[in-house]
Design a protein around this motif. Sequence first.
Motif, PDB file in Angstrom:
ATOM      1  N   GLU A  43      -6.686  -5.166   3.680  1.00 59.71           N
ATOM      2  CA  GLU A  43      -7.145  -6.165   4.639  1.00 59.71           C
ATOM      3  C   GLU A  43      -6.726  -5.788   6.054  1.00 59.71           C
ATOM      4  OE1 GLU A  43      -5.651  -6.729   1.852  1.00 59.71           O
ATOM      5  OE2 GLU A  43      -6.888  -8.082   0.676  1.00 59.71           O
ATOM      6  N   ALA A  44      -5.491  -5.314   6.203  1.00 59.03           N
ATOM      7  CA  ALA A  44      -5.016  -4.910   7.522  1.00 59.03           C
ATOM      8  C   ALA A  44      -5.830  -3.732   8.039  1.00 59.03           C
ATOM      9  CB  ALA A  44      -3.538  -4.532   7.453  1.00 59.03           C
ATOM     10  N   ALA A  45      -6.124  -2.800   7.149  1.00 56.94           N
ATOM     11  CA  ALA A  45      -6.900  -1.632   7.550  1.00 56.94           C
ATOM     12  C   ALA A  45      -8.310  -2.027   7.957  1.00 56.94           C
ATOM     13  CB  ALA A  45      -6.943  -0.620   6.405  1.00 56.94           C
ATOM     14  N   ALA A  46      -8.900  -2.934   7.195  1.00 56.83           N
ATOM     15  CA  ALA A  46     -10.266  -3.355   7.495  1.00 56.83           C
ATOM     16  C   ALA A  46     -10.352  -4.081   8.824  1.00 56.83           C
ATOM     17  CB  ALA A  46     -10.793  -4.252   6.372  1.00 56.83           C
ATOM     18  N   GLY A  47      -9.235  -4.693   9.256  1.00 57.68           N
ATOM     19  CA  GLY A  47      -9.250  -5.454  10.496  1.00 57.68           C
ATOM     20  C   GLY A  47      -8.953  -4.641  11.733  1.00 57.68           C
ATOM     21  N   LEU A  48      -8.793  -3.333  11.579  1.00 54.45           N
ATOM     22  CA  LEU A  48      -8.501  -2.500  12.742  1.00 54.45           C
ATOM     23  C   LEU A  48      -9.651  -2.513  13.740  1.00 54.45           C
ATOM     24  CD1 LEU A  48      -6.862   0.742  11.330  1.00 54.45           C
ATOM     25  CD2 LEU A  48      -5.784  -1.007  12.704  1.00 54.45           C
ATOM     26  N   THR A  49      -9.323  -2.561  15.000  1.00 55.56           N
ATOM     27  CA  THR A  49     -10.332  -2.371  16.043  1.00 55.56           C
ATOM     28  C   THR A  49      -9.778  -1.378  17.044  1.00 55.56           C
ATOM     29  OG1 THR A  49      -9.479  -4.113  17.490  1.00 55.56           O
ATOM     30  CG2 THR A  49     -11.088  -4.768  15.812  1.00 55.56           C
ATOM     31  N   ASP A  50     -10.639  -0.722  17.766  1.00 54.89           N
ATOM     32  CA  ASP A  50     -10.196   0.290  18.729  1.00 54.89           C
ATOM     33  C   ASP A  50      -9.272  -0.294  19.792  1.00 54.89           C
ATOM     34  OD1 ASP A  50     -13.381   2.031  18.712  1.00 54.89           O
ATOM     35  OD2 ASP A  50     -11.635   2.193  17.417  1.00 54.89           O
ATOM     36  N   THR A  51      -9.471  -1.574  20.116  1.00 58.37           N
ATOM     37  CA  THR A  51      -8.688  -2.169  21.190  1.00 58.37           C
ATOM     38  C   THR A  51      -7.407  -2.824  20.689  1.00 58.37           C
ATOM     39  OG1 THR A  51      -9.989  -4.205  20.981  1.00 58.37           O
ATOM     40  CG2 THR A  51     -10.728  -2.577  22.582  1.00 58.37           C
ATOM     41  N   ALA A  52      -7.292  -3.083  19.383  1.00 59.25           N
ATOM     42  CA  ALA A  52      -6.130  -3.790  18.859  1.00 59.25           C
ATOM     43  C   ALA A  52      -5.095  -2.831  18.286  1.00 59.25           C
ATOM     44  CB  ALA A  52      -6.554  -4.804  17.796  1.00 59.25           C
ATOM     45  N   VAL A  53      -5.499  -1.976  17.354  1.00 56.89           N
ATOM     46  CA  VAL A  53      -4.586  -1.063  16.677  1.00 56.89           C
ATOM     47  C   VAL A  53      -5.248   0.298  16.561  1.00 56.89           C
ATOM     48  CG1 VAL A  53      -3.327  -0.597  14.549  1.00 56.89           C
ATOM     49  CG2 VAL A  53      -3.543  -2.944  15.352  1.00 56.89           C
ATOM     50  N   ASP A  54      -4.487   1.337  16.899  1.00 60.28           N
ATOM     51  CA  ASP A  54      -5.025   2.693  16.816  1.00 60.28           C
ATOM     52  C   ASP A  54      -4.774   3.346  15.472  1.00 60.28           C
ATOM     53  OD1 ASP A  54      -5.962   2.922  19.590  1.00 60.28           O
ATOM     54  OD2 ASP A  54      -3.841   2.807  20.100  1.00 60.28           O
ATOM     55  N   ALA A  55      -3.688   2.948  14.800  1.00 59.18           N
ATOM     56  CA  ALA A  55      -3.366   3.542  13.508  1.00 59.18           C
ATOM     57  C   ALA A  55      -2.363   2.667  12.770  1.00 59.18           C
ATOM     58  CB  ALA A  55      -2.798   4.949  13.680  1.00 59.18           C
ATOM     59  N   ILE A  56      -2.346   2.818  11.451  1.00 60.38           N
ATOM     60  CA  ILE A  56      -1.375   2.147  10.591  1.00 60.38           C
ATOM     61  C   ILE A  56      -0.399   3.182  10.069  1.00 60.38           C
ATOM     62  CG2 ILE A  56      -1.050   1.022   8.352  1.00 60.38           C
ATOM     63  CD1 ILE A  56      -3.707  -0.373   8.759  1.00 60.38           C
ATOM     64  N   ILE A  57       0.892   2.859  10.092  1.00 58.99           N
ATOM     65  CA  ILE A  57       1.900   3.685   9.448  1.00 58.99           C
ATOM     66  C   ILE A  57       2.415   2.914   8.235  1.00 58.99           C
ATOM     67  CG2 ILE A  57       4.135   4.811   9.660  1.00 58.99           C
ATOM     68  CD1 ILE A  57       3.639   5.257  12.557  1.00 58.99           C
ATOM     69  N   TRP A  58       2.228   3.485   7.067  1.00 56.10           N
ATOM     70  CA  TRP A  58       2.586   2.815   5.816  1.00 56.10           C
ATOM     71  C   TRP A  58       3.757   3.530   5.166  1.00 56.10           C
ATOM     72  CZ3 TRP A  58      -0.547   3.452   0.684  1.00 56.10           C
ATOM     73  CH2 TRP A  58       0.037   2.677  -0.322  1.00 56.10           C
ATOM     74  N   ASP A  59       4.926   2.891   5.175  1.00 62.16           N
ATOM     75  CA  ASP A  59       6.085   3.417   4.467  1.00 62.16           C
ATOM     76  C   ASP A  59       5.971   2.955   3.017  1.00 62.16           C
ATOM     77  OD1 ASP A  59       8.561   3.975   3.353  1.00 62.16           O
ATOM     78  OD2 ASP A  59       9.665   3.498   5.180  1.00 62.16           O
ATOM     79  N   MET A  60       5.741   3.909   2.111  1.00 59.70           N
ATOM     80  CA  MET A  60       5.509   3.560   0.708  1.00 59.70           C
ATOM     81  C   MET A  60       6.783   3.185  -0.029  1.00 59.70           C
ATOM     82  SD  MET A  60       2.658   6.444  -0.283  1.00 59.70           S
ATOM     83  CE  MET A  60       2.243   5.650  -1.841  1.00 59.70           C
ATOM     84  N   GLY A  61       7.940   3.443   0.566  1.00 57.79           N
ATOM     85  CA  GLY A  61       9.197   3.013  -0.026  1.00 57.79           C
ATOM     86  C   GLY A  61       9.744   3.979  -1.063  1.00 57.79           C
ATOM     87  N   TRP A  62      10.901   3.608  -1.611  1.00 54.79           N
ATOM     88  CA  TRP A  62      11.598   4.451  -2.585  1.00 54.79           C
ATOM     89  C   TRP A  62      11.088   4.224  -3.994  1.00 54.79           C
ATOM     90  CZ3 TRP A  62      15.032   8.061  -0.948  1.00 54.79           C
ATOM     91  CH2 TRP A  62      15.528   7.933   0.336  1.00 54.79           C
ATOM     92  N   GLU A  63      10.630   3.032  -4.264  1.00 53.84           N
ATOM     93  CA  GLU A  63      10.224   2.686  -5.627  1.00 53.84           C
ATOM     94  C   GLU A  63       8.764   3.034  -5.881  1.00 53.84           C
ATOM     95  OE1 GLU A  63      12.451   1.833  -7.715  1.00 53.84           O
ATOM     96  OE2 GLU A  63      14.021   1.697  -6.201  1.00 53.84           O
ATOM     97  N   GLY A  64       8.320   2.816  -7.097  1.00 53.90           N
ATOM     98  CA  GLY A  64       6.967   3.212  -7.475  1.00 53.90           C
ATOM     99  C   GLY A  64       5.948   2.098  -7.439  1.00 53.90           C
ATOM    100  N   ALA A  65       6.279   0.953  -6.824  1.00 51.62           N
ATOM    101  CA  ALA A  65       5.343  -0.168  -6.824  1.00 51.62           C
ATOM    102  C   ALA A  65       4.011   0.206  -6.201  1.00 51.62           C
ATOM    103  CB  ALA A  65       5.957  -1.354  -6.077  1.00 51.62           C
ATOM    104  N   ALA A  66       4.061   0.991  -5.133  1.00 51.16           N
ATOM    105  CA  ALA A  66       2.826   1.364  -4.444  1.00 51.16           C
ATOM    106  C   ALA A  66       1.914   2.192  -5.327  1.00 51.16           C
ATOM    107  CB  ALA A  66       3.153   2.144  -3.171  1.00 51.16           C
ATOM    108  N   ARG A  67       2.450   2.782  -6.364  1.00 50.44           N
ATOM    109  CA  ARG A  67       1.660   3.657  -7.217  1.00 50.44           C
ATOM    110  C   ARG A  67       0.721   2.870  -8.121  1.00 50.44           C
ATOM    111  NH1 ARG A  67       6.864   7.567  -8.583  1.00 50.44           N
ATOM    112  NH2 ARG A  67       7.298   8.023  -6.411  1.00 50.44           N
ATOM    113  N   ASP A  68       0.906   1.561  -8.182  1.00 46.79           N
ATOM    114  CA  ASP A  68       0.013   0.743  -8.994  1.00 46.79           C
ATOM    115  C   ASP A  68      -1.260   0.372  -8.249  1.00 46.79           C
ATOM    116  OD1 ASP A  68       1.863   0.727 -11.077  1.00 46.79           O
ATOM    117  OD2 ASP A  68       2.896  -1.038 -10.264  1.00 46.79           O
ATOM    118  N   ARG A  69      -1.351   0.714  -6.986  1.00 45.91           N
ATOM    119  CA  ARG A  69      -2.518   0.359  -6.189  1.00 45.91           C
ATOM    120  C   ARG A  69      -3.712   1.210  -6.603  1.00 45.91           C
ATOM    121  NH1 ARG A  69      -1.067  -2.689  -1.899  1.00 45.91           N
ATOM    122  NH2 ARG A  69       1.138  -2.716  -1.342  1.00 45.91           N
TER     123      ARG A  69
END
Length: 209
Positions: A43-69
Amino acid sequence: MDELLRLLVLADDPLARAGLAALLATLPGCLVVGQSGSDPLAEAAAGLTDTAVDAIIWDMGWEGAARDRDEPLPAGVPVLALAQDAEGAAVAWALGCRGVLTREMDEERLVAGVRAVAAGLVVVAPALAGALVERPPAEESAADIELTPRESEVLRLLTEGLTNKAIAHRLSISDHTVKFHVNALLGKLNAQSRTDAVVRATRLGLISL
């Protein structure tokens, strides 16, 4: 002087998120405009606009929760993922992140990486590259992949990080037609995402970054 980059920081660990945001705030040319957990990543990525945010930095963390995406990011979204290991990097890559660095990278590489991603380039830490793209068989070459002229044009525009809508406008064709060509490219290149397609095409010499 480098152009100011407006960045959104995502991380599930609040301490990691705060630490990354604080670090970025001290780096030249970086402005953190928002922080959040990574649950609303798409949702955050879809809401990007050139004037609001230029890029997202995603820290995936130490654990494996992000791997379920398994929900891919919207096409053309500049997300730089910070992965703990090769397995996490592969997940970020499959989701369509444009860049993948290790969580231990230094400040200089972080700034260079996020600038490259925001500019539409692909960024991969050398230590993680082997986990992201399988090396093509020795006998496979550009000659084995036949692209139509239109597919070649779409592939070239994918390297610029353009969305389907932007590609359609550039080529004066419909969004539906662009989607058709992108799907054809993914199939011919055996790619899991648009970013994967760009890297595979580069390795085969079909395009140059």
